[in-house]
Design a protein around this motif. Structure first.
Motif, PDB file in Angstrom:
ATOM      1  N   GLN A 500      44.348  25.605  37.757  1.00 43.28           N
ATOM      2  CA  GLN A 500      44.746  27.065  38.599  1.00 43.28           C
ATOM      3  C   GLN A 500      45.373  27.589  37.936  1.00 43.28           C
ATOM      4  OE1 GLN A 500      44.903  25.410  42.432  1.00 43.28           O
ATOM      5  NE2 GLN A 500      42.832  23.975  42.517  1.00 43.28           N
ATOM      6  N   GLU A 501      45.878  27.168  37.527  1.00 43.70           N
ATOM      7  CA  GLU A 501      46.941  28.179  37.414  1.00 43.70           C
ATOM      8  C   GLU A 501      46.933  29.147  35.630  1.00 43.70           C
ATOM      9  OE1 GLU A 501      50.954  26.778  36.052  1.00 43.70           O
ATOM     10  OE2 GLU A 501      51.483  25.888  38.873  1.00 43.70           O
ATOM     11  N   ALA A 507      42.551  35.003  34.311  1.00 42.13           N
ATOM     12  CA  ALA A 507      41.328  35.850  35.556  1.00 42.13           C
ATOM     13  C   ALA A 507      42.392  37.724  35.699  1.00 42.13           C
ATOM     14  CB  ALA A 507      41.988  35.347  36.655  1.00 42.13           C
ATOM     15  N   ALA A 508      44.031  37.705  35.297  1.00 38.68           N
ATOM     16  CA  ALA A 508      44.957  38.180  35.685  1.00 38.68           C
ATOM     17  C   ALA A 508      45.024  39.085  33.752  1.00 38.68           C
ATOM     18  CB  ALA A 508      46.530  38.353  35.280  1.00 38.68           C
ATOM     19  N   VAL A 509      44.706  38.637  33.269  1.00 39.33           N
ATOM     20  CA  VAL A 509      44.096  39.167  31.952  1.00 39.33           C
ATOM     21  C   VAL A 509      43.166  39.803  31.567  1.00 39.33           C
ATOM     22  CG1 VAL A 509      44.238  38.608  29.531  1.00 39.33           C
ATOM     23  CG2 VAL A 509      45.798  37.201  30.273  1.00 39.33           C
TER      24      VAL A 509
END
Length: 512
Positions: A500-501, A507-509
């Motif tokens: 998940q991390e 997704a953040a990148v």
């Protein structure tokens, strides 16, 4: 050199294992979060107690609903509820949102059960018989529909922390505060008796309606408070992984879950204690001569519960939930059977010969026989939680809502059987109610009938408790298997969290 490398490798492996286990040993719950869970439980226990106790009386007495119509509405609602339980269970299990799987259902169904509860304790003027039936049916169905989904809050206990000791402590704390969970509705009979005599501006109907709205408001407020102050911390399968698991496969996993089958079987047997409970009024009236003796007895038998809850926690910690359930169940069996064989009037040929001493003995016997009650409440929820952990360990998923649905079906089956049996046992002992010229109930004096009532009062609860305890011999979560499950489940959850991390980081990148 080789030895030092081996030592380094072992140390690294051990450290990795310790890091994974640290996830399940860490303390997560803050005092505010514990309070939130306890308050939601407190609100719902009081509301459920109020609705279960007074709904029928209000609708028939003040809404003037026909008794046959009321029975038919409840029959329809129960059939509808059985279908809806399956649908709601599947929806809840497959829900995935940024707020979690369970927390949305603290808020989304709230308008339904509040509106339904508001209607159930309202009696609009000028309604005809058909309009009353429609009003009552809509109220009961809407309330039941809302509660089917809001019932997901009860699953929070299995997801609020991955630390099993912390979870067990929260269960114990909640069960202790449950002892206060029905005291608010107990004020209603006092209010409806006293207030109308003090003023003609407040009727009995007003008190029932006002109290219902008060209960709905505080329960809703606690639900909202809980939604914003609790978190789900047990990692779940992703939405994509859930789609790969069919409903039939989920049901198969439940049916083949040996610990869960043992829990369901135990609860089914334990429900037969209700048959003995249904005979209480007959026992106090006929065998002791006065229904008031039940009130006197109740003042004493509930006191040990405040002590038994913390004792239950210590028993579970020392011997495990399985052994605690077996011990408590068998203790209840032998206590009730001893009470039966000694009898309800050991001091004299009849109960009236030495009434005070005989009543003291019955109170003492029922107090001892009731000691396992809260122990089983605590250990019962813990074994259910362990059975869900077992399902995750074996199959990689947690279907708490669907599991609750399956348990609910067996619970309803048990209720149907015990409801039928409660009436039949009175037929088998040829019980005939006696009344005086004014229609008031008076005690029976036939020794055979009194002995039959005493047998129902003691033997059925004894069998219920004994069979409950014996059922857990089939429960495999203990000893080495339990330790293996805890360690491997920690690995599974740690890997799921890491995945998940990783996805969140990607997704953040991509977003950046």
């Amino acid at each position: 050199m080789a030895d030092s490398v081996a030592i380094d490798e072992i140390t690294t492996d051990e450290q990795s294992r310790l890091d994974k286990l640290a996830y399940t040993n860490k303390r997560y719950l803050s005092p505010k979060e514990i309070a939130a869970y306890v308050l939601v439980n407190f609100g719902q226990k009081n509301l459920s107690q109020f609705v279960d106790t007074f709904k029928e009386f209000f609708m028939i007495q003040f809404l003037k609903l026909n008794t046959t119509a009321y029975a038919n509405i409840n029959l329809f609602a129960s059939i509808y509820d059985a279908v809806d339980d399956t649908i709601s269970g599947l929806i809840i299990d497959r829900t995935r949102t940024r707020w979690g799987r369970i927390r949305p259902f603290f808020i989304i169904p709230l308008p339904l059960w509040v509106a339904g509860g508001w209607m159930m304790f309202s009696a609009p003027d000028g309604f005809g018989s058909t309009q009353k039936v429609v009003w009552a049916a809509i109220a009961i169905v809407i309330y039941g529909l809302g509660m089917s989904y809001f019932g997901a809050w009860g699953l929070m206990i299995y997801n609020i922390t991955p630390n099993t000791n912390e979870r067990n402590n929260l269960i114990t704390t909640t069960k202790f505060f449950e002892l206060f969970g029905t005291w608010l509705p107990s004020l209603v009979p006092v209010l409806v008796t006293i207030v109308p005599k003090m003023t003609d501006k407040i009727s009995m109907q007003d008190i029932y309606t006002g109290f219902a709205r008060f209960m709905l408001i505080i329960s809703a407020a606690f639900a909202i408070f809980g939604a914003f102050n609790m978190r789900e911390r047990v990692p779940l399968m992703s939405r994509e992984e859930m789609k790969e698991t069919s409903v039939l496969e989920s049901l198969k996993n439940i049916i083949t879950n040996r610990p869960l089958i043992a829990v369901i079987l135990a609860n089914f047997f334990n429900s037969f204690k209700a048959v003995g409970g249904s005979s209480e009024s007959y026992f106090w009236l006929n065998n002791t001569g006065s229904l008031m003796n039940a009130t006197i007895c109740g003042l004493f038998t509930g006191i040990p519960n405040y002590i038994m809850v913390p004792i239950a926690a210590k028993m579970v910690k020392k011997w495990g939930a399985r052994a605690t359930s077996i011990i408590a169940g068998l203790f209840g069996f032998f206590a009730y059977m001893l009470l039966f064989f000694v009898g309800y009037h050991p001091f004299g040929q009849t109960f009236a010969d030495h009434k005070i001493f005989n009543l003291a003995w019955v109170i003492f016997g029922l107090t001892i026989a009731g000691l396992p009650n809260k122990i089983l409440n605590v250990s019962g929820q813990i074994v259910t939680a362990e059975a869900l952990d077992y399902m995750e360990w074996k199959h990689g998923l947690r279907n708490e809502a669907l599991v609750t649905t399956v348990q609910g079906y067996f619970g309803k089956l048990a209720t149907s059987v015990t409801g039928w049996l409660s009436g039949m046992v009175l037929t088998w002992i040829n019980y005939i109610p006696l009344t005086d010229s004014l229609g008031n109930a008076i005690p029976q004096t036939d020794p055979k009938m009194l002995n039959g009532i005493w047998a129902i009062f003691c033997i059925l609860p004894a069998l219920a408790r004994g069979l409950y305890g014996v059922s857990f011999i089939l429960y495999p979560i203990h000893g080495k298997l339990q330790q293996q499950m805890i360690v491997e489940l920690a690995d599974i959850r740690a890997e799921r969290l890491a995945e998940q991390e990783r996805l969140n980081a990607e997704a953040a990148v991509n977003k950046g």
